[in-house]
Scaffold this active site. Sequence first.
Site, PDB file in Angstrom:
ATOM      1  CG  ASP A  28      -1.902   1.078   1.309  1.00 26.70           C
ATOM      2  OD1 ASP A  28      -2.035   1.844   0.337  1.00 26.70           O
ATOM      3  OD2 ASP A  28      -2.584   1.183   2.348  1.00 26.70           O
ATOM      4  CB  SER A  42      -6.165   3.745  -3.313  1.00 30.18           C
ATOM      5  OG  SER A  42      -5.916   5.142  -3.312  1.00 30.18           O
ATOM      6  CG  HIS A  91      -4.200  -0.686  -2.809  1.00 28.40           C
ATOM      7  ND1 HIS A  91      -5.562  -0.754  -2.651  1.00 28.40           N
ATOM      8  CD2 HIS A  91      -3.758   0.165  -1.849  1.00 28.40           C
ATOM      9  CE1 HIS A  91      -5.923   0.013  -1.643  1.00 28.40           C
ATOM     10  NE2 HIS A  91      -4.845   0.584  -1.142  1.00 28.40           N
ATOM     11  CD  GLU A 121      -0.202   1.485   5.717  1.00 24.85           C
ATOM     12  OE1 GLU A 121      -1.077   0.582   5.745  1.00 24.85           O
ATOM     13  OE2 GLU A 121      -0.454   2.668   5.961  1.00 24.85           O
TER      14      GLU A 121
END
Length: 186
Positions: free
Chosen positions: A85, A113, A120, A141
């Site tokens: 992410d 996103s 993503h 992330e």
Amino acid sequence: MPRQYDNIPAELRQRCQWVSWGIRDSPPKAPFNPASLLSGRPAAAKAGIPETWSSFDDAVRCVERGLATGIGYEFTGDDSLYGVDLDHVIDENGVSPQAREIVSELASYAEISPSGTGLHIFVTAQNADISRHRKKDGFVEIYSTARYFTVTGNAYGTERTINERSAQLQRIHDIYLLPEPSIERK
């Protein structure tokens, strides 16, 4: 089915790990079990509890019928699938150079996103040592379990398959998520 959902790799669509989000009178991205929405008895979807998830087709039907704003994919940790992410990497100037570099290095299915400001990326990785999933004030992330990603099908780049990227994922983890080395003082 919304046309952009055709971009979602079949490998994901075939799994029964889908949720719906954007339900009236609920927090915007709270995940719900699509089958429960279709039956008229809304129930929350829960990370790590497959009985609260449903099929891709059920999730899409919820969007088509106006019961949900979007769909999402639950990571289980039972396979080698990871989600990367990248938050707040798209603005009026386009995609940030760091984000473009990460997408290029991972060379796997990526999408924009729902906010239009993030990306993503889905990859597989064997034996990755992902010790941290996120870093305070960071934009990267990485997740493989107990998390869901909103999925738009709004593909970014040309990759439409999920590719094995163990070494590349590990490198990105080590660069962006490991703590800064401390400087010893004499």
